[in-house]
Design a protein around this motif. Structure first.
Motif, PDB file in Angstrom:
ATOM      1  N   LEU A 166       0.819  -1.209   0.000  1.00 27.50           N
ATOM      2  CA  LEU A 166       0.000   0.000   0.000  1.00 27.50           C
ATOM      3  C   LEU A 166       0.858   1.266   0.000  1.00 27.50           C
ATOM      4  O   LEU A 166       0.577   2.224  -0.731  1.00 27.50           O
ATOM      5  N   VAL A 167       1.915   1.266   0.804  1.00 27.81           N
ATOM      6  CA  VAL A 167       2.774   2.446   0.887  1.00 27.81           C
ATOM      7  C   VAL A 167       3.537   2.647  -0.418  1.00 27.81           C
ATOM      8  O   VAL A 167       3.748   3.787  -0.858  1.00 27.81           O
ATOM      9  N   ALA A 206       1.204   4.286  -2.680  1.00 27.10           N
ATOM     10  CA  ALA A 206       0.927   5.649  -2.234  1.00 27.10           C
ATOM     11  C   ALA A 206       2.066   6.602  -2.563  1.00 27.10           C
ATOM     12  O   ALA A 206       1.833   7.779  -2.860  1.00 27.10           O
ATOM     13  N   ASN A 247       1.714   7.535  -6.338  1.00 26.67           N
ATOM     14  CA  ASN A 247       0.489   8.149  -6.832  1.00 26.67           C
ATOM     15  C   ASN A 247      -0.114   9.033  -5.743  1.00 26.67           C
ATOM     16  O   ASN A 247      -0.327   8.578  -4.614  1.00 26.67           O
ATOM     17  N   ARG A 248      -0.405  10.284  -6.097  1.00 32.58           N
ATOM     18  CA  ARG A 248      -0.904  11.224  -5.104  1.00 32.58           C
ATOM     19  C   ARG A 248      -2.301  10.830  -4.604  1.00 32.58           C
ATOM     20  O   ARG A 248      -2.592  10.945  -3.408  1.00 32.58           O
ATOM     21  N   ALA A 272      -3.576   7.804  -4.442  1.00 32.96           N
ATOM     22  CA  ALA A 272      -3.412   6.649  -3.560  1.00 32.96           C
ATOM     23  C   ALA A 272      -2.863   7.067  -2.198  1.00 32.96           C
ATOM     24  O   ALA A 272      -3.233   6.500  -1.166  1.00 32.96           O
ATOM     25  N   ARG A 273      -1.998   8.091  -2.197  1.00 39.21           N
ATOM     26  CA  ARG A 273      -1.475   8.593  -0.920  1.00 39.21           C
ATOM     27  C   ARG A 273      -2.584   9.211  -0.090  1.00 39.21           C
ATOM     28  O   ARG A 273      -2.659   9.006   1.130  1.00 39.21           O
ATOM     29  N   ASP A 274      -3.478   9.969  -0.734  1.00 36.50           N
ATOM     30  CA  ASP A 274      -4.600  10.561  -0.009  1.00 36.50           C
ATOM     31  C   ASP A 274      -5.523   9.476   0.552  1.00 36.50           C
ATOM     32  O   ASP A 274      -6.024   9.592   1.673  1.00 36.50           O
ATOM     33  N   LEU A 286      -4.627   6.408   1.385  1.00 37.52           N
ATOM     34  CA  LEU A 286      -3.952   5.732   2.491  1.00 37.52           C
ATOM     35  C   LEU A 286      -3.943   6.593   3.747  1.00 37.52           C
ATOM     36  O   LEU A 286      -4.190   6.095   4.855  1.00 37.52           O
ATOM     37  N   THR A 287      -3.638   7.873   3.612  1.00 37.24           N
ATOM     38  CA  THR A 287      -3.630   8.745   4.786  1.00 37.24           C
ATOM     39  C   THR A 287      -5.019   8.865   5.407  1.00 37.24           C
ATOM     40  O   THR A 287      -5.160   8.934   6.630  1.00 37.24           O
ATOM     41  N   LEU A 347       5.297   5.227   5.446  1.00 37.86           N
ATOM     42  CA  LEU A 347       5.023   6.360   4.561  1.00 37.86           C
ATOM     43  C   LEU A 347       5.852   7.574   4.974  1.00 37.86           C
ATOM     44  O   LEU A 347       6.401   8.284   4.116  1.00 37.86           O
ATOM     45  N   GLU A 383       8.729   9.260   2.544  1.00 32.46           N
ATOM     46  CA  GLU A 383       8.618  10.654   2.139  1.00 32.46           C
ATOM     47  C   GLU A 383       9.839  11.476   2.532  1.00 32.46           C
ATOM     48  O   GLU A 383      10.064  12.557   1.978  1.00 32.46           O
TER      49      GLU A 383
END
Length: 283
Positions: free
Chosen positions: A104-105, A108, A111-112, A114-116, A118-119, A165, A169
């Motif tokens: 998942l990470v 994420a 892809n922006r 997918a990051r949103d 996941l967060t 994550l 980052e």
């Protein structure tokens, strides 16, 4: 040149003579393992004294009584079998959660949207106690191992995903560019660039996930002991509590603590020493 060397040796010798000589016991205390052993010995002494003053083994057995019950449980293989059953289920849920979290990470990071997602999911589910999902897990998967694995995945996945994550980052853009110049894309980029650079954060997430999974499993097994008459260390503790064998209850709790200390010392600290400490990424 030889005169300068002689002067330097003389100055160094005088400096060493002025330095105070440390006692051997103080040098020995530099060992973290010895300091931990002394702390544990002090806690055991306080426990023994407190239990003898209280003088009620049903309420608080002494440290020596607990050790005797622990050795008796290990010798009879009942405690060993319960510990093995708990660890088997724990590893299934823990490894599944770590693999899912990395997947998942990794998506994420690339892809922006997918990051949103996941967060948002971590903000929703990370505060939710895993044990609160056990009734739903029992309804969906029945009174078996699948229910335990489900709640274990929930307890590990979200804290590990948050740590991973955050670590990904913080990887410097220079390293990312180096990886792209070498032609790394997709899973190869994650494995060769992101994971090594974010290893301190990943180890923190793994350690937190292990602690959450271990305590969630024991609590879930206590409930399974009521409903399904089965379980590992949790059922061992619950059963002996019903029979008022408090020394065996404390022996089960001591086994939970001992396994946690062994995993932290033999697994996580060994990995840290061989990787992030050795590479200078962590003090």
């Amino acid at each position: 040149m030889s005169d300068l060397t002689a002067v330097w040796r003389s100055v160094s010798q005088r400096r060493d003579e002025r330095l105070p000589i440390r006692p051997r016991w103080r040098n020995a205390l530099q060992s973290p393992a010895l300091r931990r052993a002394l702390i544990l010995a002090l806690l055991a002494l306080v426990w023994e004294i407190g239990a003898r003053i209280q003088n009620n083994p049903i309420m608080l057995p002494s440290f020596s009584q607990t050790v005797a019950a622990l050795l008796d449980g290990v010798t009879a293989q009942e405690l060993f079998a319960s510990s093995l059953a708990s660890l088997t289920v724990l590893l299934k849920g823990y490894l599944s959660a770590v693999a899912l979290g990395l997947a998942l990470v990794s998506v994420a990071v690339a892809n922006r949207f997918a990051r949103d997602v996941l967060t948002t999911l971590t903000a929703m589910f990370n505060p939710l106690p895993a044990i609160a999902l056990l009734p739903l897990a029992m309804l969906w998967f029945g009174l078996g191992e699948k229910s335990l694995v489900f709640v274990l995945i929930h307890s590990v996945l979200w804290p590990f995903a948050v740590a991973a994550l955050a670590g990904f980052e913080t990887v410097p853009e220079t390293l990312r560019l180096v990886g792209r110049n070498y032609g790394y894309r997709g899973p190869a980029f994650v494995a060769q660039i992101l994971i090594p650079a974010a290893l301190p954060a990943l180890l923190t997430g793994l350690r937190l996930g292990w602690a959450f999974a271990w305590r969630t499993l024991i609590a879930a097994e206590l409930i399974f002991g009521v409903t399904a008459r089965q379980g590992g260390l949790g059922w061992f503790i619950f059963q002996n509590r019903n029979e008022l064998l408090t020394d065996r209850v404390f022996a089960g709790l001591a086994a939970v603590i001992a396994i946690g200390l062994l995993v932290d010392g033999l697994v996580f600290r060994t990995i840290e020493a061989a990787t992030v400490r050795r590479w200078g990424m962590q003090k």
